[in-house]
Design a protein around this motif. Structure first.
Motif, PDB file in Angstrom:
ATOM      1  N   VAL A   1       0.865  -1.182   0.000  1.00  0.00           N
ATOM      2  CA  VAL A   1       0.000   0.000   0.000  1.00  0.00           C
ATOM      3  C   VAL A   1       0.900   1.231   0.000  1.00  0.00           C
ATOM      4  N   GLU A   2       0.604   2.156  -0.887  1.00  0.00           N
ATOM      5  CA  GLU A   2       1.330   3.422  -0.923  1.00  0.00           C
ATOM      6  C   GLU A   2       0.316   4.561  -0.918  1.00  0.00           C
ATOM      7  N   ALA A   3       0.716   5.655  -0.323  1.00  0.00           N
ATOM      8  CA  ALA A   3      -0.175   6.810  -0.223  1.00  0.00           C
ATOM      9  C   ALA A   3       0.567   8.069  -0.647  1.00  0.00           C
ATOM     10  N   THR A   4      -0.195   8.999  -1.185  1.00  0.00           N
ATOM     11  CA  THR A   4       0.381  10.299  -1.540  1.00  0.00           C
ATOM     12  C   THR A   4       0.280  11.215  -0.324  1.00  0.00           C
ATOM     13  N   GLU A   5       0.920  12.366  -0.419  1.00  0.00           N
ATOM     14  CA  GLU A   5       0.826  13.344   0.674  1.00  0.00           C
ATOM     15  C   GLU A   5      -0.631  13.755   0.887  1.00  0.00           C
ATOM     16  N   ALA A   6      -1.389  13.878  -0.205  1.00  0.00           N
ATOM     17  CA  ALA A   6      -2.801  14.246  -0.089  1.00  0.00           C
ATOM     18  C   ALA A   6      -3.585  13.155   0.632  1.00  0.00           C
ATOM     19  N   ASP A   7      -3.244  11.888   0.344  1.00  0.00           N
ATOM     20  CA  ASP A   7      -3.912  10.773   1.031  1.00  0.00           C
ATOM     21  C   ASP A   7      -3.596  10.790   2.521  1.00  0.00           C
ATOM     22  N   LEU A   8      -2.361  11.163   2.864  1.00  0.00           N
ATOM     23  CA  LEU A   8      -1.969  11.135   4.269  1.00  0.00           C
ATOM     24  C   LEU A   8      -2.703  12.186   5.109  1.00  0.00           C
ATOM     25  N   LEU A   9      -3.257  13.191   4.442  1.00  0.00           N
ATOM     26  CA  LEU A   9      -4.088  14.151   5.178  1.00  0.00           C
ATOM     27  C   LEU A   9      -5.349  13.467   5.702  1.00  0.00           C
ATOM     28  N   LYS A  10      -5.727  12.357   5.078  1.00  0.00           N
ATOM     29  CA  LYS A  10      -6.912  11.589   5.479  1.00  0.00           C
ATOM     30  C   LYS A  10      -6.561  10.455   6.447  1.00  0.00           C
ATOM     31  N   TRP A  11      -5.290  10.327   6.832  1.00  0.00           N
ATOM     32  CA  TRP A  11      -4.869   9.245   7.722  1.00  0.00           C
ATOM     33  C   TRP A  11      -5.245   9.575   9.161  1.00  0.00           C
ATOM     34  N   GLU A  12      -5.979   8.683   9.792  1.00  0.00           N
ATOM     35  CA  GLU A  12      -6.382   8.838  11.185  1.00  0.00           C
ATOM     36  C   GLU A  12      -5.471   7.971  12.046  1.00  0.00           C
ATOM     37  N   LEU A  13      -4.581   8.601  12.788  1.00  0.00           N
ATOM     38  CA  LEU A  13      -3.555   7.894  13.545  1.00  0.00           C
ATOM     39  C   LEU A  13      -4.137   6.949  14.590  1.00  0.00           C
ATOM     40  N   SER A  14      -5.154   7.394  15.303  1.00  0.00           N
ATOM     41  CA  SER A  14      -5.713   6.564  16.380  1.00  0.00           C
ATOM     42  C   SER A  14      -6.434   5.325  15.832  1.00  0.00           C
ATOM     43  N   MET A  15      -7.040   5.455  14.654  1.00  0.00           N
ATOM     44  CA  MET A  15      -7.743   4.315  14.047  1.00  0.00           C
ATOM     45  C   MET A  15      -6.822   3.488  13.149  1.00  0.00           C
ATOM     46  N   MET A  16      -5.704   4.056  12.763  1.00  0.00           N
ATOM     47  CA  MET A  16      -4.774   3.441  11.817  1.00  0.00           C
ATOM     48  C   MET A  16      -5.478   3.093  10.502  1.00  0.00           C
ATOM     49  N   ARG A  17      -6.320   4.021  10.052  1.00  0.00           N
ATOM     50  CA  ARG A  17      -7.056   3.866   8.797  1.00  0.00           C
ATOM     51  C   ARG A  17      -7.188   5.241   8.155  1.00  0.00           C
ATOM     52  N   PHE A  18      -7.553   5.227   6.867  1.00  0.00           N
ATOM     53  CA  PHE A  18      -7.853   6.471   6.176  1.00  0.00           C
ATOM     54  C   PHE A  18      -9.310   6.823   6.445  1.00  0.00           C
ATOM     55  N   THR A  19      -9.575   8.112   6.618  1.00  0.00           N
ATOM     56  CA  THR A  19     -10.959   8.527   6.891  1.00  0.00           C
ATOM     57  C   THR A  19     -11.841   8.390   5.663  1.00  0.00           C
ATOM     58  N   ASP A  20     -11.256   8.396   4.485  1.00  0.00           N
ATOM     59  CA  ASP A  20     -12.010   8.191   3.254  1.00  0.00           C
ATOM     60  C   ASP A  20     -12.320   6.697   3.120  1.00  0.00           C
ATOM     61  N   ARG A  21     -13.564   6.332   3.327  1.00  0.00           N
ATOM     62  CA  ARG A  21     -13.951   4.919   3.340  1.00  0.00           C
ATOM     63  C   ARG A  21     -13.832   4.240   1.983  1.00  0.00           C
ATOM     64  N   SER A  22     -13.740   5.017   0.923  1.00  0.00           N
ATOM     65  CA  SER A  22     -13.669   4.419  -0.412  1.00  0.00           C
ATOM     66  C   SER A  22     -12.252   3.970  -0.781  1.00  0.00           C
ATOM     67  N   MET A  23     -11.282   4.271   0.060  1.00  0.00           N
ATOM     68  CA  MET A  23      -9.904   3.874  -0.237  1.00  0.00           C
ATOM     69  C   MET A  23      -9.741   2.369  -0.043  1.00  0.00           C
ATOM     70  N   THR A  24      -9.165   1.720  -1.050  1.00  0.00           N
ATOM     71  CA  THR A  24      -8.984   0.267  -0.988  1.00  0.00           C
ATOM     72  C   THR A  24      -7.962  -0.133   0.073  1.00  0.00           C
ATOM     73  N   ALA A  25      -7.100   0.776   0.456  1.00  0.00           N
ATOM     74  CA  ALA A  25      -6.104   0.473   1.481  1.00  0.00           C
ATOM     75  C   ALA A  25      -6.777   0.078   2.790  1.00  0.00           C
ATOM     76  N   ASN A  26      -7.911   0.696   3.103  1.00  0.00           N
ATOM     77  CA  ASN A  26      -8.620   0.367   4.340  1.00  0.00           C
ATOM     78  C   ASN A  26      -9.058  -1.089   4.364  1.00  0.00           C
TER      79      ASN A  26
END
Length: 164
Positions: free
Chosen positions: A40-65
């Motif tokens: 899994v790789e993320a861009t800087e823009a994707d990392l703005l959606k990274w929720e540290l406490s949940m260890m997931r992206f807040t954008d639910r449509s991301m396949t990384a989740n």
């Protein structure tokens, strides 16, 4: 025994060409760690959606989740079924089990060749029996097997006297 899993973006490993940041997984067992880069790789823009406490992206449509959820489920399954025997494991072994790296050993080449002969060559009605015999002889030839195992080759094959 304390066992935990952590997913995190590793900015130190940012790809210089694409600018993408790889995701890592860390398994910790009694303060011993095992890490692995995830697919899994993320861009800087994707990392703005990274929720540290949940260890997931807040954008639910991301396949990384979905991938992170799958790994987390495997971890929880392992933790549940091995709660009493955790002392028998080290973090690397747990990481390998979760990632599927300690699965069944890959079949040996000889078994693959035998299956190929039995499924593709032997039932082929358009091949003459002599041709089938030659296939079998070539497959059984020690020269062929030596090549596949990268063992030092003799000057000739003991079965068919093929010279190198």
């Amino acid at each position: 025994m304390k066992l935990s899993i952590l997913f995190y973006p590793n900015r130190d490993k940012t790809n210089a060409k694409t600018g993408k940041i790889p995701m890592y997984m860390r398994i910790t067992l009694n303060r011993k760690k095992a890490e692995m880069r995830l697919n899994v790789e993320a861009t800087e823009a994707d990392l703005l959606k990274w929720e540290l406490s949940m260890m997931r992206f807040t954008d639910r449509s991301m396949t990384a989740n979905a991938y992170l959820n799958e790994l987390d489920q495997k971890f929880e399954h392992f933790k549940y079924h091995n709660a009493t025997t955790l002392s028998e494991f080290d973090p690397k072994a747990i990481r390998n089990l979760i990632m599927g790296l300690d699965g069944k050993p890959s079949p040996l080449i000889e078994s693959y060749v035998d299956k190929y002969y039995n499924k593709a060559i032997a039932p082929n009605a358009q091949m003459a029996e002599g041709t089938k015999r030659n296939y079998r002889k070539a497959f059984k030839c020690r020269y062929f097997l030596f090549l596949l195992h990268e063992i030092h080759l003799p000057d000739s094959c003991p079965k068919c006297s093929h010279t190198i």
